[in-house]
Scaffold this motif. Structure first.
Motif, mmCIF file in Angstrom:
data_model
loop_
_atom_site.group_PDB
_atom_site.id
_atom_site.type_symbol
_atom_site.label_atom_id
_atom_site.label_comp_id
_atom_site.label_asym_id
_atom_site.label_seq_id
_atom_site.Cartn_x
_atom_site.Cartn_y
_atom_site.Cartn_z
ATOM 1 N N VAL A 118 38.523 57.518 101.570
ATOM 2 C CA VAL A 118 39.977 57.616 101.505
ATOM 3 C C VAL A 118 40.447 58.703 102.471
ATOM 4 O O VAL A 118 41.411 58.524 103.221
ATOM 5 C CB VAL A 118 40.442 57.924 100.065
ATOM 6 N N GLY A 119 39.744 59.831 102.477
ATOM 7 C CA GLY A 119 40.107 60.942 103.347
ATOM 8 C C GLY A 119 40.007 60.620 104.824
ATOM 9 O O GLY A 119 40.867 61.025 105.613
ATOM 10 N N VAL A 120 38.992 59.876 105.211
ATOM 11 C CA VAL A 120 38.838 59.500 106.623
ATOM 12 C C VAL A 120 39.998 58.604 107.054
ATOM 13 O O VAL A 120 40.593 58.806 108.114
ATOM 14 C CB VAL A 120 37.474 58.813 106.881
ATOM 15 N N ALA A 121 40.343 57.627 106.222
ATOM 16 C CA ALA A 121 41.446 56.725 106.564
ATOM 17 C C ALA A 121 42.767 57.493 106.665
ATOM 18 O O ALA A 121 43.524 57.331 107.626
ATOM 19 C CB ALA A 121 41.552 55.606 105.532
ATOM 20 N N LEU A 122 43.040 58.345 105.680
ATOM 21 C CA LEU A 122 44.269 59.133 105.714
ATOM 22 C C LEU A 122 44.276 60.110 106.889
ATOM 23 O O LEU A 122 45.297 60.289 107.555
ATOM 24 C CB LEU A 122 44.448 59.904 104.404
ATOM 25 N N GLY A 123 43.142 60.743 107.115
ATOM 26 C CA GLY A 123 43.038 61.698 108.225
ATOM 27 C C GLY A 123 43.287 61.037 109.571
ATOM 28 O O GLY A 123 43.978 61.584 110.426
ATOM 29 N N HIS A 124 42.737 59.849 109.744
ATOM 30 C CA HIS A 124 42.921 59.125 111.003
ATOM 31 C C HIS A 124 44.402 58.776 111.217
ATOM 32 O O HIS A 124 44.945 58.997 112.298
ATOM 33 C CB HIS A 124 42.069 57.861 111.007
ATOM 34 N N LEU A 125 45.035 58.274 110.172
ATOM 35 C CA LEU A 125 46.458 57.944 110.276
ATOM 36 C C LEU A 125 47.296 59.201 110.511
ATOM 37 O O LEU A 125 48.237 59.183 111.295
ATOM 38 C CB LEU A 125 46.929 57.230 109.015
ATOM 39 N N ALA A 126 46.943 60.285 109.834
ATOM 40 C CA ALA A 126 47.679 61.542 110.012
ATOM 41 C C ALA A 126 47.585 62.047 111.451
ATOM 42 O O ALA A 126 48.562 62.527 112.013
ATOM 43 C CB ALA A 126 47.153 62.599 109.030
ATOM 44 N N LEU A 127 46.403 61.928 112.038
ATOM 45 C CA LEU A 127 46.239 62.351 113.440
ATOM 46 C C LEU A 127 47.119 61.520 114.364
ATOM 47 O O LEU A 127 47.685 62.036 115.327
ATOM 48 C CB LEU A 127 44.771 62.230 113.863
#
Length: 130
Positions: A118-127
């Motif tokens: 979940v964190g990787v997906a959110l982190g990627h979108l946040a970037l």
């Protein structure tokens, strides 16, 4: 000190994106996965985007980088502890398995996922948003 800097940048990116509430588990997972990405890659935003891309083997990459890191030191200890917690924690989220390209995600179909996913997906979108 490197870990604290990475976590500060990750927190700023997640807050700026507004993808998850700052008190939520999803937000925390995003901050922690971004902090690990920042610390272990040591490069700029373009590298962070590549590392967090859906088709990148992020968990294997983190494990390999932590195995290569010196065993002592506060940064390595904090990173290893964070990685252990991200693997041990599960969050209920939309099923991202089998998602390719720009396909749509069925928000109604939810499964238990490791927090790092979940964190990787959110982190990627946040970037992308920052």
């Amino acid at each position: 000190m490197d870990w604290l800097c990475a976590e500060y940048v990750a927190d700023d990116v997640m807050r700026t994106s507004g993808l998850a509430g700052p008190g939520s588990l999803e937000f925390r997972a995003g901050v922690q996965t971004l902090a690990l990405t920042i610390l272990l890659s040591g490069a700029g935003t373009g590298t962070w985007l590549r590392r967090t891309a859906h088709d990148h083997p992020w968990s294997a990459w983190v494990t390999a980088r932590l195995d290569e890191a010196p065993p002592d030191g506060p940064d390595a200890a904090l990173a290893r502890d964070t990685w252990r917690r991200l693997r041990a924690t599960e969050l209920r989220a939309a099923d991202l398995a089998g998602l390719t390209g720009l396909g749509s995600v069925d928000e109604e179909r939810q499964v238990w996922l490791p927090a790092w996913q979940v964190g990787v997906a959110l982190g990627h979108l946040a970037l992308h948003l920052c």
